[in-house]
Each structure stands twice: as C-alpha cells, then as structure tokens.
Design a protein around this motif. Sequence first.
Motif, PDB file in Angstrom:
ATOM      1  N   SER A   1      -2.335   6.619  19.809  1.00  0.00           N
ATOM      2  CA  SER A   1      -3.382   5.916  20.122  1.00  0.00           C
ATOM      3  C   SER A   1      -4.260   4.829  18.941  1.00  0.00           C
ATOM      4  CB  SER A   1      -4.478   6.529  20.610  1.00  0.00           C
ATOM      5  OG  SER A   1      -3.981   7.356  22.028  1.00  0.00           O
TER       6      SER A   1
ATOM      7  N   TYR B   1       3.898   0.671  23.884  1.00  0.00           N
ATOM      8  CA  TYR B   1       2.641   1.511  24.006  1.00  0.00           C
ATOM      9  C   TYR B   1       2.117   1.480  25.491  1.00  0.00           C
ATOM     10  CZ  TYR B   1      -2.211   2.847  23.093  1.00  0.00           C
ATOM     11  OH  TYR B   1      -3.467   3.565  22.931  1.00  0.00           O
TER      12      TYR B   1
ATOM     13  N   GLY C   1       1.299   4.762  27.432  1.00  0.00           N
ATOM     14  CA  GLY C   1      -0.021   5.203  28.236  1.00  0.00           C
ATOM     15  C   GLY C   1       0.387   5.386  29.560  1.00  0.00           C
TER      16      GLY C   1
ATOM     17  N   ALA D   1      -5.555   6.094  26.541  1.00  0.00           N
ATOM     18  CA  ALA D   1      -4.543   5.272  25.985  1.00  0.00           C
ATOM     19  C   ALA D   1      -4.948   3.453  26.037  1.00  0.00           C
ATOM     20  CB  ALA D   1      -3.398   5.368  26.339  1.00  0.00           C
TER      21      ALA D   1
END
Length: 272
Positions: free
Chosen positions: A105, A245, A249, A18
């Motif tokens: 991703s 994000y 991850g 990621a």
Amino acid sequence: MSQSASATIPSDSSGNPAFNDRIVRDYLSPSATARGERTMTIGGTAAKTFVFLVVLVAAAAWGWESASKPVATDIGGGYGATTVTIPAGFWLASIVALFVGIATSLNPSRAQVLGFVYAALQGYVLGVISAAYDAQTDGIVSAAVACTIAVMLASLFLYATGIVRPTQRMAFGVAAAMGGLLLFWSFVWLVSLFGWTWSYSSNVSSVAIAVNLLVVVLAALTLTLDFQMIDRGSAAGAPKFMEWYGAYGLMVTLIWLYITILRLLAWIGASR
C-alpha cells in the motif's frame, strides 16, 4: 465497467484501505502518468487479478494440507477421519502478510512482486482457516467459495449496469460502518480480557448473524467502490503498474468477503 461512467462519479476513495485518498491522488489521477507511457487498462487488471487468485488458491491448498492430519478412527462405515491442527507457520504467515500488505500500500509500484508474496501468504492462512471450519461443518468451504463468487459477480453486474452507482456518500458510509465494526470488535476483544462474556462472541444469536450479514453487505459495496477505482484509473491513464495494484486491492476485498461469508455460514449452521 465503463470508462465514461467513471468520469461522472464524484467519490474520491474506496472503503478498501488499498484504495485510500493518497493512492487516488498520486497514482489514479491524470497527472500520475508521463506522456508516452503504457497505461492501466480494465482488461489488464482483470487478467492480473486472475493470476493472483490462482496463486492464492494454490497456497490455500498447501495450507489445508499442512493443517489436515489423517487419523485411523472407526466412523461407522469404515476407518478414517481427519483432525486439524494449526501448523507452526500459520502465525508467521499471518504477521508477514500484514507487513507485506502495508508495504504494498505504501509503494504500489512494487505490487507486481509483493502482490504474489501477499497472495501466497494469505492463501496459506486461508487454507488453514478453511480446513478448521470444514472439519466442524462438512461442505461449508465450498459453499463459502460459491457465495463469494456469486457476490462478486452480482456486485460487478450492479456496477456495470449502473444500477448501483458509487458516490462519495456511499464511500463515506462504508468507511464509517467499517470503522464502527472495528470499534465493536475491539470492544468485544477488550472485555474478553477481563473474563466478561458478550452474547455476540459467546453464544449463537440473531445479533451475531445480523452483524455478519452487515459485513457481507459492506464487503459487496466495497467491491463496487473498488471497481470504480479501477475504472477511474483506466480512464485517467494511470501507470501500467497500477494494474497489479488494482488486482491486489480487489484480492484484499475478496479475501475479506470470503472470511466473512465463512463465518456467517458457520453461525447459521450452529444456530440450527
């Protein structure tokens, strides 16, 4: 995590897919944020990680309930037992989660939406898997959860205090080790198709335990690299959506860590 520490760390990516080089270059660098925009913060990422984990746990409870079926069986002290069956939605959720992870991703700006979908799907899958393991060894799931939290806190402490400093060499070593393990597991799967046996997959052995311990260490090192990526994004003023994000991850690494610890505890329990 300190912003000043992140500026001195030369590594460019994490072992976590990621946080690959493209993500670092396009989203975690100073040039990725327009002037005047709200930017990524460590506190915001931590809060969003917690939200994702709440969704993950709730979905895991649903998956556990879907897989567990009570049956009337005399177990000595009365009647009652539980049998675990893999529900039809397990494989669908697994496949869809893979594609959602890839989509997230490829476009981090959609992590606020896709992250919730991924958390729900993976939570359901983890709930089913956990129910299956718990049916074989009572208490193994709670032990795995406790160990996962402990490893995460230990990794955060080691990173925050500077005892472990993520470097480019560490990132390369983690990526190389993960690639080697992937090749090893692929080999084991391939030879099993031809009916060949392998001590790692067919018998409880010190090799199996050692491999799983290695994977736990790799996951812990990946966590420190993930912390560095989040630290780096905050220091560079990455876009605000990168908090979602970054949380995604971290969730990916924690899921991997939990599954690995669960397998390790199962191997250790079976070897007694």
